[in-house]
Structures are given as C-alpha cells and as structure tokens.
Design an enzyme around this catalytic site. Structure first.
Site, PDB file in Angstrom:
ATOM      1  N   GLU A 340      55.600 -15.879   0.450  1.00  0.00           N
ATOM      2  CA  GLU A 340      54.171 -14.391  -0.242  1.00  0.00           C
ATOM      3  C   GLU A 340      53.797 -14.485   0.326  1.00  0.00           C
ATOM      4  OE1 GLU A 340      56.949 -15.333  -4.599  1.00  0.00           O
ATOM      5  OE2 GLU A 340      55.451 -16.439  -4.186  1.00  0.00           O
TER       6      GLU A 340
HETATM    7  C1  ACM Z   1      59.071 -18.996  -3.737  1.00  0.00           C
HETATM    8  O1  ACM Z   1      59.544 -19.271  -5.259  1.00  0.00           O
HETATM    9  N1  ACM Z   1      57.663 -18.570  -3.545  1.00  0.00           N
HETATM   10  C2  ACM Z   1      59.423 -20.801  -2.581  1.00  0.00           C
END
Ligand code: ACM
Length: 532
Positions: A340
C-alpha cells in the site's frame, strides 16, 4: 487498500455473504447437533500425519516423572528445557508434581521420556514420534523442536484436568509446511509483551512456529531504536482512536524473542516501508521531503505517507533501524513491508525497495515483504507474502506466480481466508469486512498447495494468519477474532493435505472447545461447529 476498499464494504460484504451461504449452505447451521464422541487419537488438532490407537494406556498420575538427559552435549540442556516447559504446562491442569529428572542411567524406567535421536527416519526437522504403552510415553525426535511439538500433542492426550490414562498408541508426525505463522499488529493498537506472550503460548500449542510482529505503521512506532530515539518516545505515543499507545524497549523485545524461542516460535519483525510511516515522519522532520514533521495520526486510512525516496538521509534511517533490529533478532527473516505504498511513485518504490533489500542482506537476513514487491525487483531469495483475495486482479496474482517460478518462496495470507480481523459475519462486533466475512469454514476449507494459479506447492513456504488491530485493542477482542480460526491456520500449515476435511475438522475443533475454555481463551462459538 484495506480502508479504501472498506468504503465499498457494504456492497462487497453482501456479495461475499451470499457466496459463502451458497458455497457452505449444507452444514452451515448445525442447530442442536451434538458433537461426535471422538476417540483421543481422532481428536488431535492439527491432525497428525498418522495416529493409531493400540494396546494398553499409561497411567498418568502422582508417580509420573518426566525423563530427559537421553542425549549428550548442548542438546541435553535444550531437551531439559523442553522437559521443564512441558512439565509446567502439564502441572497446571493435572495438579500432579511431575518432577523432571535426568534419566541417562535409567532410560527404560516409567514415565514420560524425551528422547533425541538424530538418526530417526522420516521425522524431518520438526517431526516426532509419540508412543504410549503401559510403561510410559516415549517422545522421539531428531531435534528439540520436534520434542516440543510432541509434548504439545501429548497435552491433547492427557485428561483435561487431574490424573488419568493416556491411551495406548502411536503418533508419527511431521509438518506439511516449514512456515506456520501468525501476525499481530501492535502498531494500530499497542499490546504489551505480557499480552503477546499469552498469544504465543496459545499459538505454540497448535504448532504455529512464527510470530510476525507488525511493529510500525502510520499510527505508532513500537520498538526502541537507539540511533533514532524519538521514533519510540514520540512516535510510540499514539494509536488508533487517540489512546496512549506505547512501545517496547529493546529489553522487552529480547524478552519476547526468548519466550517465543523457548516455544520454537521465531519472531519475524516488520518495519513497514516506504508507506505506512507517518509515525516516523511525525517523529523526525528530516524524514519528509519538505523537511516538516507530520502530525501524529490516530485514524485508520492507509496509503497517505511515504518515506522521501530521493534523500540520502532516508537510507541512513533504513540502515540504522534495520541494523539494530537485525542484531536483536536471532531468526533469519526481516520483514520490510512494501504494501500500500500508494503515495510513492512506482519507479521510486522499486528504487527504494532495491536499497532496503540490500540493507537486509548486508545484515545477514532474508527479506520478507508483502506481495507488492513482486511488481518491483525482489532480491534473490526474498520471500513474498500474498495477502490478496478472490477479487484481486489477475495481473497481481500473475506477478506473484512469476516470482514464485523465479524461485521466490511464498507465504499465503489470503485476506478473505486468513485475515483474522475480518468479521465472521454481519453480527461480529470487532473487525472489518473489506475482504468479506470469513466464517470458520471459509478460513479452513481451501488448499494452500493449489490456491494461487501458477504457484506450485513447492513454492509455498507456508501460511500465516495476520491480525490487524484498527478495531482491536483488548485481549478479549484479539482472542475472539483469532479463536477458533487460527486453529484452522494451524491445521492448514501442519497437517498432510489428505487430512484436510471440513466435516472431520469441525468435530475435532469442537473437541478443542473445553481446552480453550480451560485456558480462559475468549473464543467465538461459531454456529457451523457443533460445540459441546
Ligand atoms: C495489508 O493488509 N496491507 C498487507
């Protein structure tokens, strides 16, 4: 994309709920069903590779002695420690004295015998044989780890409380996968060493052998770093919802690592980079491209922070943080996150991850990263942790498959199967639902060996169940979300593929209920399991 996707939550969740019902409709609601009366060797969880009841049992009672000392040298001390720990674990429920004695001169005497045999065939690095006859219980393994796992199996064969009979028979057992992990996010909500020790005990009894600690995120930095003291002192002082947060000193961390190590659980520490770094950027202005410190953050959005990829100071930070953490961590893995990084341009992301991976290598460790690293340049040997789900884009799955074909081991943590923070169903109070609801059957009934197209079982290092804590701040909620689903993780990681069977699993899981109760574990009495 946890929270971004959460805004679509209601729609997706409805879809997931419908498909779950369709897939699992037959036995989803065993209302009033009585649990099957399983014989002790049929109740074992995770299911062993082989178990056979035969002959008379052993009277486990006031005279029972635990015998170690059946090996020489350094291993003898370690076996003694395994014996002492097993004695401690059995004393509580049984009320028996269970002295641990050095049995070198008395190796055939009655009792529970821990025998190290480096030549024992077919047991591998973690396997064991457990043989019970009238004269005693013999645990045999090639390593102390194997003896530890044997002892955990024995705990399930002795009575729930008091003395009694260990039924006669033999278990021969070894794990399917080398890596059987659980992750705890102590960044979104802070958890103390004592709380995490309790979780380690709960996990190790089911042969989980890795604890991945998500130590840093936007909302808090939880580990002391000498070269950058404000990370913990200032960046540790926040958490989701505005609570006080907290951090572990190096001594705290060492204590947890040693406690886990004594239970053959390796700690895998994670410093999440280049995103998920607001707590660091609030602590040090110089970690920001504009040279201005950020405000501390207590919400649950993701994807807004990024280290300053073009600044050399960033790499001094990475080097010092990973160096200190590597020196504190005896295990082979350092997890560097990489998920992310929505505020880091793709080229910057790849350039940053190249350097961070090199740093890990320089400290003699192996990289683990979330599977987004597959779209950049994973270093030789780097392990990818897959956290996608049924709706993950085919291109992302294909990138992981290509990396696996190129030799990268994969840890499977599908969010719609193994994320312990996903709600069981609509009525679950804690948790999120962006990957859908995850009832107990959904968490269990899939095959890690054939799950991801193009990722062969030989590329699967193992499985891991992460517990993110945006909505979870108490021991009770942690346990309620983990139990009983984490027992499914244990069986997926340990048991042979041929043993995986929901119909039998739900009966065996139900048989664990009284053990979980006896340990005062707050667990969800899933309606698809016939609890007694
Ligand atoms: C995640 O759940 N961002 C690894």
């Amino acid at each position: 994309m946890r929270v971004l996707r959460r805004t679509l939550g209601t729609l997706l969740v409805l879809g997931a709920a419908v498909s779950c019902t369709a897939a699992h409709g037959d036995d989803a609601k065993p209302r009033g069903e009585r649990p099957a009366a399983l014989a002790p060797y049929e109740r074992l969880l995770p299911a062993p590779a082989s178990a056979r009841a035969a002959g008379p049992g052993y009277a486990f009672g006031a005279g029972t002695v635990i015998r170690t000392g059946l090996a020489d040298g350094a291993a003898a001390d370690e076996v003694r420690q395994v014996g002492e720990l097993l004695a401690e674990q059995l004393r509580g429920p049984s009320g028996l004295p269970l002295p641990v004695v050095d049995a070198a001169d008395d190796k055939d005497a009655d009792g529970i015998r821990l025998r190290l045999d480096e030549d024992a065939a077919g047991l591998g690095r973690e396997g064991y044989r457990l043989e019970t006859a009238a004269s005693g219980v013999t645990l045999t393994a090639r390593t102390p780890a194997g003896l530890f796992h044997a002892g955990q199996t024995l705990r399930q064969l002795v009575p729930l409380s008091g003395p009694g009979t260990v039924p006669g028979g033999t278990v021969t057992d070894a794990p399917r996968f080398a890596y059987r992990g659980a992750m705890l996010d102590i960044a979104r909500h802070f958890f103390t060493v004592e709380q995490v020790k309790r979780y380690v005990d709960q996990l190790a009894q089911y042969k989980v052998n890795a604890l991945h600690l998500h130590l840093t995120d936007d909302q808090g930095w939880r580990i002391a770093i000498d070269a950058w003291p404000r990370l913990a002192e200032y960046g540790g002082g926040s958490e989701v919802g505005g609570g006080p947060g907290g951090y572990w000193t190096k001594e705290d961390y060492r204590e947890l690592v040693a406690y886990a190590g004594a239970r053959y659980v390796d700690v895998v520490p994670e410093i999440d980079m280049p995103g998920h770094v607001n707590a660091a950027q609030a602590s040090y202005a110089e970690l920001n491209c504009d040279g201005k410190a950020r405000e501390r953050y207590t919400g649950i959005k993701v994807g807004f922070s990024s280290l300053c990829v073009g600044k050399e100071r960033t790499y001094e930070f990475v080097d010092e943080v990973l160096g200190e953490l590597a020196r504190l961590t005896p295990g082979r893995y350092l997890h560097i996150g990489g998920d992310e990084a929505l505020s880091t341009p793709a080229a910057d992301y790849a350039a940053f991850m190249d350097r961070a991976q090199k740093t890990v290598g320089r400290y003699g460790k192996t990289v683990v990263a979330w599977h987004q690293l597959a779209t950049a340049r994973p270093a030789k040997g780097a392990v990818l942790q897959y956290w996608g789900h049924d709706r993950t884009a085919a291109a992302d799955k294909a990138a992981v498959a290509a990396a696996a074909k190129a030799g990268h081991p994969v840890i499977l943590s599908p969010a719609d199967r193994l994320y312990l923070d996903m709600k069981y169903d609509r009525a679950t109070k804690p948790g999120l639902a962006w990957a859908g609801y995850v009832p107990v059957q959904r968490a269990y009934a899939w095959n890690p060996g054939s799950y991801l197209p193009g990722v062969a079982e030989s590329s699967v290092l193992g499985v891991e169940a992460p517990l993110w804590t945006e909505t979870i701040g108490t021991r009770g909620d942690l346990e309620y979300m983990a139990f009983p689903r984490v027992l499914g993780l244990s069986e997926l990681g340990w048991s042979p593929a041929s043993a995986l069977d929901w119909t039998s699993y739900r009966q065996r899981l139900s048989a664990q209920g009284p053990r979980l109760d006896a340990q005062d574990i707050t667990f969800y009495r899933a309606p698809d399991v016939p609890w007694s």
